[in-house]
Design a protein around this motif. Structure first.
Motif, mmCIF file in Angstrom:
data_model
loop_
_atom_site.group_PDB
_atom_site.id
_atom_site.type_symbol
_atom_site.label_atom_id
_atom_site.label_comp_id
_atom_site.label_asym_id
_atom_site.label_seq_id
_atom_site.Cartn_x
_atom_site.Cartn_y
_atom_site.Cartn_z
ATOM 1 N N HIS A 1 0.789 -1.250 0.000
ATOM 2 C CA HIS A 1 0.000 0.000 0.000
ATOM 3 C C HIS A 1 0.819 1.297 0.000
ATOM 4 O O HIS A 1 0.253 2.373 0.201
ATOM 5 C CB HIS A 1 -0.946 0.039 1.213
ATOM 6 N N LEU A 2 2.109 1.226 -0.248
ATOM 7 C CA LEU A 2 2.901 2.458 -0.141
ATOM 8 C C LEU A 2 2.502 3.535 -1.145
ATOM 9 O O LEU A 2 2.477 4.720 -0.786
ATOM 10 C CB LEU A 2 4.394 2.150 -0.247
ATOM 11 N N PRO A 3 2.202 3.217 -2.414
ATOM 12 C CA PRO A 3 1.769 4.301 -3.303
ATOM 13 C C PRO A 3 0.545 5.041 -2.770
ATOM 14 O O PRO A 3 0.425 6.262 -2.934
ATOM 15 C CB PRO A 3 1.480 3.571 -4.619
ATOM 16 N N ARG A 4 -0.351 4.318 -2.117
ATOM 17 C CA ARG A 4 -1.535 4.963 -1.509
ATOM 18 C C ARG A 4 -1.111 5.838 -0.336
ATOM 19 O O ARG A 4 -1.575 6.976 -0.195
ATOM 20 C CB ARG A 4 -2.522 3.891 -1.054
ATOM 21 N N LEU A 5 -0.223 5.320 0.499
ATOM 22 C CA LEU A 5 0.222 6.081 1.665
ATOM 23 C C LEU A 5 0.981 7.342 1.248
ATOM 24 O O LEU A 5 0.921 8.368 1.925
ATOM 25 C CB LEU A 5 1.113 5.194 2.538
ATOM 26 N N GLU B 1 -0.602 -6.103 9.857
ATOM 27 C CA GLU B 1 0.575 -6.841 9.413
ATOM 28 C C GLU B 1 0.297 -8.315 9.118
ATOM 29 O O GLU B 1 1.166 -8.998 8.581
ATOM 30 C CB GLU B 1 1.686 -6.742 10.471
ATOM 31 N N SER B 2 -0.872 -8.800 9.463
ATOM 32 C CA SER B 2 -1.229 -10.192 9.176
ATOM 33 C C SER B 2 -2.188 -10.244 7.996
ATOM 34 O O SER B 2 -2.795 -9.237 7.621
ATOM 35 C CB SER B 2 -1.858 -10.849 10.407
ATOM 36 N N GLN B 3 -2.311 -11.411 7.395
ATOM 37 C CA GLN B 3 -3.232 -11.551 6.261
ATOM 38 C C GLN B 3 -4.628 -11.101 6.659
ATOM 39 O O GLN B 3 -5.065 -11.383 7.783
ATOM 40 C CB GLN B 3 -3.285 -13.021 5.817
ATOM 41 N N PRO B 4 -5.308 -10.407 5.754
ATOM 42 C CA PRO B 4 -4.971 -10.141 4.348
ATOM 43 C C PRO B 4 -4.193 -8.840 4.124
ATOM 44 O O PRO B 4 -4.277 -8.246 3.050
ATOM 45 C CB PRO B 4 -6.334 -10.059 3.692
ATOM 46 N N PHE B 5 -3.425 -8.388 5.106
ATOM 47 C CA PHE B 5 -2.533 -7.232 4.956
ATOM 48 C C PHE B 5 -3.321 -5.969 4.549
ATOM 49 O O PHE B 5 -2.950 -5.253 3.626
ATOM 50 C CB PHE B 5 -1.431 -7.521 3.928
ATOM 51 N N ALA B 6 -4.381 -5.732 5.281
ATOM 52 C CA ALA B 6 -5.289 -4.645 4.927
ATOM 53 C C ALA B 6 -4.746 -3.282 5.350
ATOM 54 O O ALA B 6 -4.121 -3.128 6.412
ATOM 55 C CB ALA B 6 -6.648 -4.877 5.583
ATOM 56 N N TYR B 7 -4.998 -2.303 4.505
ATOM 57 C CA TYR B 7 -4.689 -0.897 4.805
ATOM 58 C C TYR B 7 -5.613 -0.438 5.924
ATOM 59 O O TYR B 7 -6.814 -0.737 5.937
ATOM 60 C CB TYR B 7 -4.947 -0.087 3.550
ATOM 61 N N ASP B 8 -5.071 0.280 6.907
ATOM 62 C CA ASP B 8 -5.862 0.794 8.021
ATOM 63 C C ASP B 8 -5.955 2.312 7.873
ATOM 64 O O ASP B 8 -5.008 3.034 8.207
ATOM 65 C CB ASP B 8 -5.198 0.428 9.351
ATOM 66 N N PRO B 9 -7.074 2.828 7.370
ATOM 67 C CA PRO B 9 -7.178 4.268 7.112
ATOM 68 C C PRO B 9 -6.952 5.127 8.347
ATOM 69 O O PRO B 9 -6.380 6.222 8.239
ATOM 70 C CB PRO B 9 -8.603 4.426 6.566
ATOM 71 N N ALA B 10 -7.385 4.646 9.511
ATOM 72 C CA ALA B 10 -7.218 5.447 10.725
ATOM 73 C C ALA B 10 -5.742 5.569 11.102
ATOM 74 O O ALA B 10 -5.252 6.662 11.424
ATOM 75 C CB ALA B 10 -8.014 4.832 11.871
ATOM 76 N N LEU B 11 -5.023 4.457 11.065
ATOM 77 C CA LEU B 11 -3.597 4.504 11.352
ATOM 78 C C LEU B 11 -2.854 5.326 10.299
ATOM 79 O O LEU B 11 -1.986 6.137 10.614
ATOM 80 C CB LEU B 11 -3.018 3.090 11.392
ATOM 81 N N ALA B 12 -3.216 5.088 9.036
ATOM 82 C CA ALA B 12 -2.536 5.788 7.942
ATOM 83 C C ALA B 12 -2.724 7.288 8.038
ATOM 84 O O ALA B 12 -1.802 8.066 7.735
ATOM 85 C CB ALA B 12 -3.050 5.267 6.605
#
Length: 260
Positions: free
Chosen positions: A45-49, A232-243
């Motif tokens: 997800h780095l391009p999104r971040l 950090e575990s599957q399915p390695f989901a992006y967390d909008p709140a943390l991001a």
């Protein structure tokens, strides 16, 4: 075969490289184990971040193929960036958890490694070099930011929990002192996060190959702990709140990097 990268040209001196975000295995999946399609060691997800870098006028080079096919941040000669430490190969044969990536007898031989270098590694680096030259011709200098992330705990490579922001300049060799100092200070000032400069991760091949202190091209690597923006575990989901919390910090680091 899919194009090995996605390129977005910008007009500022900033170039952001994303060598480990690729998720495609393509034809290379033949002979791989069931561990490969999980893509556990992707810089997710780095391009999104980093989407704010488009607003900053950055040139962005985004890998499409997985690091399991070939690692764009490794020396094509196979030389280790961290002699004496456990590292993965140019064409990795195991995951970070040391699971085999290939069925017995199916790992790429020297000829196959060379083919992947020609198909994927060289086009990425030739494009990066061309973009650096374009930016230098326009601005007189270029600032290369190599964007990475990794799980916060990977016993194969380091003990315990990794700091949140792992900044690398190869001990100051890839970036001028004042620029390095500003970025490190911005990371250390980020409330609620930990940071280290030239710790376990000092900058990989891209950072070391293209950036040099007191030259027209300076470079910086950020290895970001994935727990700061995703599951950090599957399915390695992006967390909008943390991001949403960490993204402004990353922006401040890059603003410190590009400041005159």
């Amino acid at each position: 075969m899919t194009d090995p990268f996605e390129l977005h040209e910008g007009e500022s001196p900033l170039i952001v490289s994303f060598p480990h975000v690729g998720t495609e295995l393509g034809e290379f999946v033949e002979g791989m184990t069931a561990a490969a399609p999980v893509l556990a060691d992707t810089d997710w997800h780095l391009p999104r971040l980093y989407d704010f870098t488009a607003e900053m006028g950055a040139t962005r080079l985004i890998a499409r193929y997985s690091r399991y096919v070939i690692d764009l941040n490794r020396d094509p000669s196979g030389a280790s960036l961290y002699p004496g430490q456990n590292v993965t190969e140019l064409c990795p044969t195991s995951t970070f958890a040391e699971e085999p990536l290939y069925l017995p007898g199916r790992a790429p031989d020297a000829a196959e490694v060379e083919r992947r270098v020609n198909l994927i590694w060289k086009p990425y680096h030739e494009t990066l070099k061309a973009q650096i030259a374009r930016v230098v011709a326009r601005h007189g200098h270029a600032l290369l930011w190599d964007a990475h992330s990794i799980r916060s705990r990977v016993p194969r490579f380091f003990e315990g929990r990794l700091p949140d922001f792992n900044l690398g300049t190869n001990l100051g060799a890839t970036c001028g002192h004042e620029r390095e100092r500003r970025v490190a200070a911005a990371a250390e000032a980020a409330e609620g996060y930990s940071a280290v400069l030239n710790g376990r991760f000092k900058g990989g091949y891209i950072t070391r190959r293209y950036g040099h202190a007191a030259s027209p091209v300076e470079s910086f690597q950020l290895e970001l702990a994935q727990c700061t923006y995703m599951d950090e575990s599957q399915p390695f989901a992006y967390d909008p709140a943390l991001a949403a919390k960490v993204q402004p910090v990353i922006r401040r680091l890059i603003e410190a990097f590009v400041a005159s």
